[in-house]
Design an enzyme around this catalytic site. Sequence first.
Site: not given
Length: 547
Positions: A201-203
């Site tokens: 997922t978005y980091m």
Amino acid sequence: LAQVLGLDVNTTKRLEFHEITRDSIGTAIQNPRTIDMNLVSSQETRRILDRILGFKLSTLIYKKIKSRSAGRVQSATLKMIYDHELEIEKFVPEEYWNILTKALILNKEFNLTFVGKAGQKIDIKNEAEANEILEGISNKFSVVSIDKEIKFKESKEPFTTSTLQQEAFARLKFKTKRTQLIAQQLYEGIDVGGEHMGLITYMRTDSTRLSPTFIEHATNYITEAFGKDYLGHAKKIKAIGLMQDAHEAIRPSSNHRTPESVRQYLTPEQYNLYKLIYNRALASLMKAKKEEVMTVTLQSGEYTFKFELTHTLFKGYEVIYAEQDDVKDYSGAFPEINIGDTFDLIEKKAEQKFTQAPSHYSEAKIVKLMEEVGIGRPSTYASTIETLRARKYVENKSGILTITDQGKKTAHVLEKYFPDIVNVKYTAQMEKKLDNVEAGNDTRVKTLSDFYYPFVKEVEEANKIMYKDDPIPTGETCPVCGSPLVYKEGKNGQFIGCSNYPTCKYVKKDPKKQAEETGELCPECGKPLVKRTDKKGRTFIACSGFP
């Protein structure tokens, strides 16, 4: 995009997804939302504010002390490093002594920890005190108490940007910039067996929240792979600093896509980071580690000693995510020791030590501090550290930061003339004001006006009174006007020029190196061929008869 395409921002749909997978994008299409103009306002306010502050301060300190830049987040971060470096410089080592003892317990050697006298801790400050204690230790140790307790060690929360950068540095020795780059690759997606898919997922996130869908899938997976005994629960979300909850924690996009199953499609660095993210997210939903700890207290003369043994009863989450700092397990059952048992001394000695200065901050430590005090955002941690390095304010050797003379000078000058700007509390308060714009509780114009007018006044005042650095003379005189030549800083680095600038614009040219001959002759004119270097530092072979 809506503005450029002439679309109504109130009705134009926006898709929001936090992982690049078919399911996630499909869900986003099913649940579109409109553009959040408060979020837009907050972002624009942040950008305008940072540019006003950055441009005006950078121009001023370049003119006065030849420092390359200043900024809302970078200057507050530099000040934290500067203050810590001053602590290191002021540190005075103090002498202390350790008592080291070994005893033979049931045919095994055990190192004992010196506790003190009659249960009271003793600080041993010199050799005489150490020798006095050594003399008081007899050849026998007698067991005075045995304590056993069961301890449970919970797994940690899944990763945020900050904790991922810290753990990747501790375990993989990745610098923050490297961690973000590899995480970006994992997020954007890898070709796995002919299908392009985002693995994480978005980091850029400061939330430890996991989606209910992931928790449900992970619960099923843990039960399948390890059994019901290993199933724990989702962690309670801890708020840190000015945490925002727009994104989930960093987690794998699918828990069935194990690190081993995709290893062949990843570089070693991508695999190691993915494995770290995957295991941490899964471990956060698993049962605690259960261990039994036995503490044995012994007496010799008037002095007290102890040793501790730890034995794992249930590995729990450590089947996939072992902690690095774990005490080594005592293999097998604990030895049969009873109160009143006596054991022989093998060795006793005193060891001189000196207190150590605080260690220099690592990149990971700075990220942790930025998060704790609430300056910067997950997206800016790595870039802030990189900016400080690029401006030559800090040196970065294998992720350990040390401040340069220019960094010290910059931090000192900013602290003297702009104490608010380098104050982490002020910077954190500014973050709160931006959050208020995002929440719709404040307007962009008011937030910028409240900042702009007092700040511009401060810059004008500082411009009048801030000293200029005297340039350092080279010891030579200008061949044109006779004034001293001095070292100067330009956009391409240091050079030597006339101190009488702008009246005299003499700049000393670097003496040209004699070109190295290759031993071959030019096929066109017969003159020797030589090695030359272009502006980018690349070597090439050319005719010595140029042009």
